[in-house]
Every structure is written in C-alpha cells, then in structure tokens.
Motif scaffolding. Structure first.
Motif, PDB file in Angstrom:
ATOM      1  N   GLU A 161      12.305  -6.037   9.721  1.00  9.11           N
ATOM      2  CA  GLU A 161      11.488  -5.252   8.789  1.00  9.11           C
ATOM      3  C   GLU A 161      10.520  -4.335   9.548  1.00  9.11           C
ATOM      4  OE1 GLU A 161      11.214  -8.442   5.052  1.00  9.11           O
ATOM      5  OE2 GLU A 161       9.658  -8.375   6.609  1.00  9.11           O
ATOM      6  N   ALA A 162       9.916  -4.883  10.596  1.00  8.58           N
ATOM      7  CA  ALA A 162       8.948  -4.094  11.364  1.00  8.58           C
ATOM      8  C   ALA A 162       9.623  -2.934  12.084  1.00  8.58           C
ATOM      9  CB  ALA A 162       8.228  -5.000  12.361  1.00  8.58           C
ATOM     10  N   VAL A 163      10.827  -3.172  12.613  1.00  9.15           N
ATOM     11  CA  VAL A 163      11.561  -2.108  13.308  1.00  9.15           C
ATOM     12  C   VAL A 163      11.992  -1.031  12.321  1.00  9.15           C
ATOM     13  CG1 VAL A 163      13.685  -1.554  14.549  1.00  9.15           C
ATOM     14  CG2 VAL A 163      12.341  -3.551  15.219  1.00  9.15           C
ATOM     15  N   ASN A 164      12.564  -1.448  11.195  1.00  8.40           N
ATOM     16  CA  ASN A 164      13.047  -0.486  10.196  1.00  8.40           C
ATOM     17  C   ASN A 164      11.899   0.337   9.607  1.00  8.40           C
ATOM     18  OD1 ASN A 164      15.733  -1.246  10.480  1.00  8.40           O
ATOM     19  ND2 ASN A 164      15.590  -2.828   8.903  1.00  8.40           N
ATOM     20  N   ALA A 165      10.717  -0.286   9.483  1.00  7.27           N
ATOM     21  CA  ALA A 165       9.567   0.436   8.929  1.00  7.27           C
ATOM     22  C   ALA A 165       9.169   1.603   9.820  1.00  7.27           C
ATOM     23  CB  ALA A 165       8.388  -0.514   8.747  1.00  7.27           C
ATOM     24  N   LEU A 166       9.344   1.457  11.134  1.00 13.17           N
ATOM     25  CA  LEU A 166       8.978   2.534  12.052  1.00 13.17           C
ATOM     26  C   LEU A 166       9.793   3.795  11.795  1.00 13.17           C
ATOM     27  CD1 LEU A 166       8.567   0.649  15.449  1.00 13.17           C
ATOM     28  CD2 LEU A 166       6.778   1.410  13.886  1.00 13.17           C
ATOM     29  N   HIS A 167      11.016   3.630  11.325  1.00 14.32           N
ATOM     30  CA  HIS A 167      11.842   4.811  11.031  1.00 14.32           C
ATOM     31  C   HIS A 167      11.803   5.187   9.560  1.00 14.32           C
ATOM     32  CE1 HIS A 167      15.510   7.085  10.009  1.00 14.32           C
ATOM     33  NE2 HIS A 167      15.320   7.635  11.187  1.00 14.32           N
ATOM     34  N   ASP A 168      12.007   4.208   8.668  1.00 11.11           N
ATOM     35  CA  ASP A 168      12.139   4.503   7.244  1.00 11.11           C
ATOM     36  C   ASP A 168      10.816   4.517   6.508  1.00 11.11           C
ATOM     37  OD1 ASP A 168      14.897   4.528   7.670  1.00 11.11           O
ATOM     38  OD2 ASP A 168      15.070   2.376   7.249  1.00 11.11           O
ATOM     39  N   GLU A 208       0.605   0.234  -9.465  1.00 14.34           N
ATOM     40  CA  GLU A 208       1.065   1.599  -9.182  1.00 14.34           C
ATOM     41  C   GLU A 208       0.235   2.277  -8.109  1.00 14.34           C
ATOM     42  OE1 GLU A 208       1.863   5.809 -11.586  1.00 14.34           O
ATOM     43  OE2 GLU A 208       1.386   3.968 -12.683  1.00 14.34           O
ATOM     44  N   VAL A 209      -1.091   2.046  -8.132  1.00 13.58           N
ATOM     45  CA  VAL A 209      -1.959   2.670  -7.139  1.00 13.58           C
ATOM     46  C   VAL A 209      -1.648   2.153  -5.746  1.00 13.58           C
ATOM     47  CG1 VAL A 209      -4.350   2.902  -6.363  1.00 13.58           C
ATOM     48  CG2 VAL A 209      -3.809   3.102  -8.794  1.00 13.58           C
ATOM     49  N   VAL A 210      -1.502   0.844  -5.615  1.00 13.78           N
ATOM     50  CA  VAL A 210      -1.213   0.233  -4.317  1.00 13.78           C
ATOM     51  C   VAL A 210       0.148   0.678  -3.801  1.00 13.78           C
ATOM     52  CG1 VAL A 210      -0.795  -1.954  -3.115  1.00 13.78           C
ATOM     53  CG2 VAL A 210      -2.719  -1.750  -4.710  1.00 13.78           C
ATOM     54  N   ASP A 211       1.141   0.687  -4.680  1.00  8.98           N
ATOM     55  CA  ASP A 211       2.487   1.096  -4.254  1.00  8.98           C
ATOM     56  C   ASP A 211       2.492   2.548  -3.782  1.00  8.98           C
ATOM     57  OD1 ASP A 211       3.336  -1.396  -4.917  1.00  8.98           O
ATOM     58  OD2 ASP A 211       4.394  -0.832  -6.745  1.00  8.98           O
ATOM     59  N   SER A 212       1.794   3.426  -4.504  1.00 10.36           N
ATOM     60  CA  SER A 212       1.763   4.836  -4.130  1.00 10.36           C
ATOM     61  C   SER A 212       1.072   5.043  -2.787  1.00 10.36           C
ATOM     62  CB  SER A 212       1.037   5.650  -5.209  1.00 10.36           C
ATOM     63  OG  SER A 212       1.714   5.577  -6.446  1.00 10.36           O
ATOM     64  N   LEU A 213       0.071   4.232  -2.519  1.00 10.22           N
ATOM     65  CA  LEU A 213      -0.704   4.380  -1.292  1.00 10.22           C
ATOM     66  C   LEU A 213       0.020   3.847  -0.067  1.00 10.22           C
ATOM     67  CD1 LEU A 213      -3.414   5.383  -0.229  1.00 10.22           C
ATOM     68  CD2 LEU A 213      -4.357   3.119  -0.653  1.00 10.22           C
ATOM     69  N   PHE A 214       0.789   2.767  -0.240  1.00  5.19           N
ATOM     70  CA  PHE A 214       1.355   2.076   0.915  1.00  5.19           C
ATOM     71  C   PHE A 214       2.836   2.327   1.153  1.00  5.19           C
ATOM     72  CE2 PHE A 214      -2.455  -0.405  -0.032  1.00  5.19           C
ATOM     73  CZ  PHE A 214      -3.029  -0.477   1.223  1.00  5.19           C
ATOM     74  N   ASN A 215       3.542   2.922   0.217  1.00  2.27           N
ATOM     75  CA  ASN A 215       4.956   3.242   0.447  1.00  2.27           C
ATOM     76  C   ASN A 215       5.053   4.576   1.188  1.00  2.27           C
ATOM     77  OD1 ASN A 215       6.636   1.114  -0.679  1.00  2.27           O
ATOM     78  ND2 ASN A 215       5.729   1.658  -2.647  1.00  2.27           N
ATOM     79  N   ARG A 216       4.871   4.547   2.476  1.00  6.14           N
ATOM     80  CA  ARG A 216       4.866   5.785   3.250  1.00  6.14           C
ATOM     81  C   ARG A 216       4.981   5.483   4.735  1.00  6.14           C
ATOM     82  NH1 ARG A 216       0.133   8.007   5.099  1.00  6.14           N
ATOM     83  NH2 ARG A 216       0.848  10.016   4.325  1.00  6.14           N
ATOM     84  N   GLY A 217       4.940   6.542   5.532  1.00  2.21           N
ATOM     85  CA  GLY A 217       5.005   6.402   6.982  1.00  2.21           C
ATOM     86  C   GLY A 217       6.431   6.426   7.496  1.00  2.21           C
ATOM     87  N   GLY A 218       6.575   6.242   8.792  1.00  4.88           N
ATOM     88  CA  GLY A 218       7.884   6.240   9.433  1.00  4.88           C
ATOM     89  C   GLY A 218       8.286   7.621   9.935  1.00  4.88           C
ATOM     90  N   ILE A 219       9.229   7.615  10.871  1.00  5.68           N
ATOM     91  CA  ILE A 219       9.713   8.869  11.449  1.00  5.68           C
ATOM     92  C   ILE A 219      10.302   9.774  10.369  1.00  5.68           C
ATOM     93  CG2 ILE A 219      11.413   9.876  13.033  1.00  5.68           C
ATOM     94  CD1 ILE A 219      11.143   7.346  14.740  1.00  5.68           C
ATOM     95  N   ASP A 220      11.049   9.170   9.454  1.00  6.15           N
ATOM     96  CA  ASP A 220      11.747   9.957   8.435  1.00  6.15           C
ATOM     97  C   ASP A 220      10.778  10.754   7.567  1.00  6.15           C
ATOM     98  OD1 ASP A 220      14.339  10.620   7.369  1.00  6.15           O
ATOM     99  OD2 ASP A 220      13.776   9.512   5.568  1.00  6.15           O
ATOM    100  N   SER A 221       9.571  10.222   7.337  1.00  8.54           N
ATOM    101  CA  SER A 221       8.605  10.904   6.471  1.00  8.54           C
ATOM    102  C   SER A 221       8.066  12.177   7.096  1.00  8.54           C
ATOM    103  CB  SER A 221       7.433   9.959   6.156  1.00  8.54           C
ATOM    104  OG  SER A 221       6.657   9.716   7.316  1.00  8.54           O
ATOM    105  N   MET A 222       8.246  12.323   8.402  1.00  7.61           N
ATOM    106  CA  MET A 222       7.720  13.489   9.108  1.00  7.61           C
ATOM    107  C   MET A 222       8.747  14.620   9.246  1.00  7.61           C
ATOM    108  SD  MET A 222       4.603  12.926   9.712  1.00  7.61           S
ATOM    109  CE  MET A 222       3.446  11.566   9.629  1.00  7.61           C
ATOM    110  N   MET A 223       9.954  14.409   8.776  1.00  7.52           N
ATOM    111  CA  MET A 223      10.995  15.407   8.974  1.00  7.52           C
ATOM    112  C   MET A 223      10.704  16.721   8.243  1.00  7.52           C
ATOM    113  SD  MET A 223      13.190  14.395  11.141  1.00  7.52           S
ATOM    114  CE  MET A 223      11.887  13.534  12.037  1.00  7.52           C
TER     115      MET A 223
END
Length: 489
Positions: free
Chosen positions: A290-297, A306-321
């Motif tokens: 999970e920790a490895v996959n989070a770094l990319h996805d 809803e507020v917590v999900d919107s705030l924390f569902n982010r990051g990873g290499i893919d989000s920067m494309m």
C-alpha cells in the motif's frame, strides 16, 4: 559546409514587434475560448501558440533544426523543476499515508475560538495548505467547513471566503510541496528553498496585515456562538482513520531543519519521503504494498466523511502529470519564442519603460497579473513572464530569486481576483462567493503585490548576483550554447 554558411543565425534576424506579438495573441484568444467556454485545459492553446510561432519563424528564415533546438532548450530549463514536482507528489502521498497531514489538521482544528474566528480560519487554512501544498484542496475542504461555521455565527460569507483564500494562498505560496512554488523556482533556475526564503520579505508582512484586518473585523462577532458539529465530525473521522500523535510532527520539523541547514532540495525532500513512508507502515499500520503504490497512484481513503475523503485522496507521481505536461508545453512555447528572438522583441519594448531594477520587478509583477487576466490560467502567469524577463534580470545582474518571487507575488497570488481565471472559477464554484464580493477581504492577495512593488522601488531586499554566481551562470550558458551548436542527429 556551404550549406552551413547559408543558415541564418538567431541574432541576424530582427523580428518586428507586431509580428512577435501574434503567437501570444493567438494563444491568449485560444486560451480564453478553451478555458472559459469549453472548460478545457490550457495545453492545446499553448500548442496553437507554438505552431503560430514556428510558422512565423520559418517564414522569417529560421531552419527547422534551429526552431526545434529552441523548443528543446526551453524544456531542458524546466527539467530540475519537473524532477522536484515528481518528488513533491511522492512526499504528499507519504505524508498523508503516514498520518502527518492528518495530525497537523487535527491540532489546527482544535484551536478554533469564536471570538477570533476569521483570524483562526485564516491560520488553519495556511497550516493545511502548507502541509499539502495545495490552495485548491484546502479551500475545497477546510474552506467549505469554515464557510459553514462562519454562517452559523452570522459572519458574512464574503468575509469568511476572504480569510479562507488569504490563508490558503499563504500556505500554498510558502510550501515546498506546492506546484506553483516549484514552477516559479524551476522556470527561473532558482534553488527551491532560496526562493521560499526570499518570499518571506513580501509574504509575511502581507499575512500580518491580513491577520490585523481580520482581527479588527472579527471583533463585532465576538459574542456570537459557534456550531461545532462540523468540526467535531471531522475530528472524529480523523481519529478513526489515522493514528494522531504530536510525535508525527517531527517529520516536517526534520525537513525544516534540513532546509535551515541549506541542504539541497532533492535530498531534503527525499528524506521527507522516506520518513513519511516509514510512518505509513510502522505507525499507521499500512502494508508495504500500500505504501509503495501510494507513492505512484496517491493515497486512497474511504472514511465516509466527504470533507476528509476530498482532502486526503491525493498525492503520488500520477497526480503531478497534468502540471508536468503543462510545463513541457509552456516551456516549448517559451523556448521557441526566446530562441527565435520574438521574446527579445517584446521585452525590448517593455524595458524601454523599465530601465531600473525596481521598475523591472514592478513590470514583472504587473505582467504576471496581466497574464492571469488574459490567459486565464495561473500556471501560465508564472511560466510565460518567467521566460520573458529572465535575460533582462541577468543583464542587470539581479539574482534569479528576485524574478521567482515577483512571479509568485504577481501571478500565483492574484489569480483569485479574475472571475474567468481557473482559480476564480474554482473558488466561485467551491465557496459560492463571487470574486468581486470576496476581493476586498482577500487581504493577503492584494497586499503582497503592493508590498512587492513598493519594496522594488525602494530597493529593499533587491539582491544582486555575486561575481561567483555570475561566473557560474556564464559557464552554464556557455555549455548550453555548445550543446545547441551540435548538429542534430
């Protein structure tokens, strides 16, 4: 050899001012239609602008290999920034997965008090945006919650929105995790942390002014009661989904210490990624997979809030494309304009009025804001003026951190004031307050550009390159020139 002699050199071709403006005019017009009417991304308008610039350069006598080299040269200038942006995506994911961001938000929400609500919500948004590097995510989560709390206390929505925006943009602007902060540093070839430290001189005074205004405005609501249900719901969700501990704050503290010790950006961010990744596994109980996959996805959570999900569902290499691809398109556009003399033609006209260091910095701030108005895109307000004025700053011996700071002071921070800019559209849709309504209360966002211009004309914290830095710049340009002279395969 005879063919080589016939090939025109860049400096031999004079580009008329009106002709140099055509690619910009086409790009801006296409950007307005694409973003405002079609609600699309700015990539295709940039590609159109590049195409127009290529056609003009070809008609003026430039050979294809010279135009192509200009595009590649522009992209090469952005490579350090692109690497850091990729690492930022990983550090966001690792810090969210490690519970570090949750801990910062948890303790931030604990300090809300009714008598200082505007001051407090501004500081909380600054804290959250600094932790995650995103003003949009902060406004779309903590900002929305703040709007509800403010309404329950009878505080006008425009006031609350202004405080939310000021805090969110302060945190975004000063965060090493922010894409705009990395872009401004990267496009000007400025060390990331040198850039952030130099922004302190304009941004901190702006924040102090904003907090003073919010303290004054908030006194009239001191006797109002607060509906804490929204806050308690968020706190409970954070406690349920993360291990909250003040010890986790040692991770961002470690990165801050490294920055203070002047450790380069890549190693400092790399250590932050490793520490966050270890917290994800050892403290939050996540699996290695999970920790490895989070770094990319990116990190994924389904908390039911809803507020917590919107705030924390982010990051990873893919989000920067998106940012990476936009940077490549913008730097290609700027590279062609610069390598074929079009930028020189435009800037020469502007510099007829901006002959001193102060007037040059003021012109940069104004140009960045004007780009926000015309191109309707925050990223372009950094990338385009960043390439336009780079040579002018070098010619005056100004350190590149003056340019990177001016781009943020005039570009990043003024974007919410333009209703048709992507930032203005997002805030209207998210906070349900029109830009013209919250503009008087977004104090940080208009005080910082004014402070920047005032400081420029007074010559305060306008820093010049040392002889050593000048020599390094000349050596770097000489290497790039040698590379550009090589015959393409």
């Amino acid at each position: 050899m005879e063919e080589e002699k016939k090939r025109p050199k860049q400096q031999e071709i004079e580009v008329p001012f009106w002709l140099a403006l055509l690619p910009l005019i086409f790009m801006v017009a296409a950007m307005a239609v694409t973003i405002i009417i079609f609600e699309g991304s700015p990539h295709i308008p940039l590609l159109l602008g590049t195409t127009i610039a290529v056609i003009i350069a070809w008609r003026l006598g430039y050979r294809w290999h010279m135009i192509e080299e200009g595009a590649y040269k522009g992209i090469r200038l952005a490579l350090p920034a692109l690497v850091i942006i990729i690492m930022v995506g990983m550090i966001i994911a690792s810090w969210i997965g490690g519970g570090i961001v949750a801990t910062m938000i948890y303790y931030g929400l604990k300090i809300i008090t009714p008598s200082l609500f505007l001051v407090t919500i501004c500081l909380i948004c600054a804290l959250v945006a600094g932790a995650i590097g995103s003003s949009w995510s902060t406004m779309g989560t903590v900002g929305i919650a703040g709007m509800g709390i403010g309404a329950s206390m009878g505080i006008p929505a425009a006031m609350v929105a202004g405080a939310v925006i000021s805090g969110s943009y302060f945190g975004d602007k000063m965060s090493p995790l922010s894409d705009t902060t990395n872009l401004a540093a990267g496009v000007t070839n400025t060390n990331l942390f040198v850039h952030i430290r130099h922004m302190i001189y304009t941004t901190i005074p702006g924040m102090i002014i904003a907090l003073g205004v919010y303290f004054f405005l908030g006194r009239q609501f001191a006797g109002n009661s607060i509906d804490s249900e929204n806050i308690n719901t968020i706190l409970a969700s954070l406690e349920e989904n993360f291990v909250i501990s003040p010890w986790l704050l040692l991770v961002p503290l470690a990165v801050i210490v490294l920055v203070m010790k002047k450790v380069p950006a890549l190693p400092a961010l790399g250590i932050g990624i490793v520490l966050g990744w270890l917290c994800h596994i050892l403290i939050q109980g996540g699996s290695v997979a999970e920790a490895v996959n989070a770094l990319h996805d990116g990190y994924v959570i389904t908390s039911g809030n809803e507020v917590v999900d919107s705030l924390f569902n982010r990051g990873g290499i893919d989000s920067m494309m998106f940012v990476i691809s936009l940077t490549i398109f913008a730097m290609t556009f700027g590279g062609v304009l610069e390598h074929t003399g079009m930028l020189k033609s435009i800037v020469t006209k502007i510099l007829m009025l901006a002959k001193t260091a102060g007037s040059l910095i003021a012109a940069t701030v104004a140009s960045a804001f004007l780009t926000n108005v015309t191109a309707s895109e925050q990223y372009i307000s950094i990338l385009l003026p960043g390439r336009m004025y780079a040579r002018a700053y070098q010619d005056q011996g100004l350190h590149s951190k003056n340019l990177s700071r001016a781009l943020e002071d005039g570009g990043t921070i003024t974007s919410p004031f333009v209703p048709w800019n992507t930032c203005g559209v997002f805030i209207l849709a998210t906070l349900a307050v029109h830009p013209f309504a919250y503009a008087p209360y977004a104090v940080l966002n208009y005080s910082v550009p004014l402070i920047a211009i005032l400081m420029a004309f007074l010559g305060w914290k306008v820093e010049f390159m040392t002889d050593e830095e000048m020599q390094k710049l000349k050596d770097r340009e000489a290497r790039m020139e040698m590379e550009s002279q090589q015959e393409p395969v």
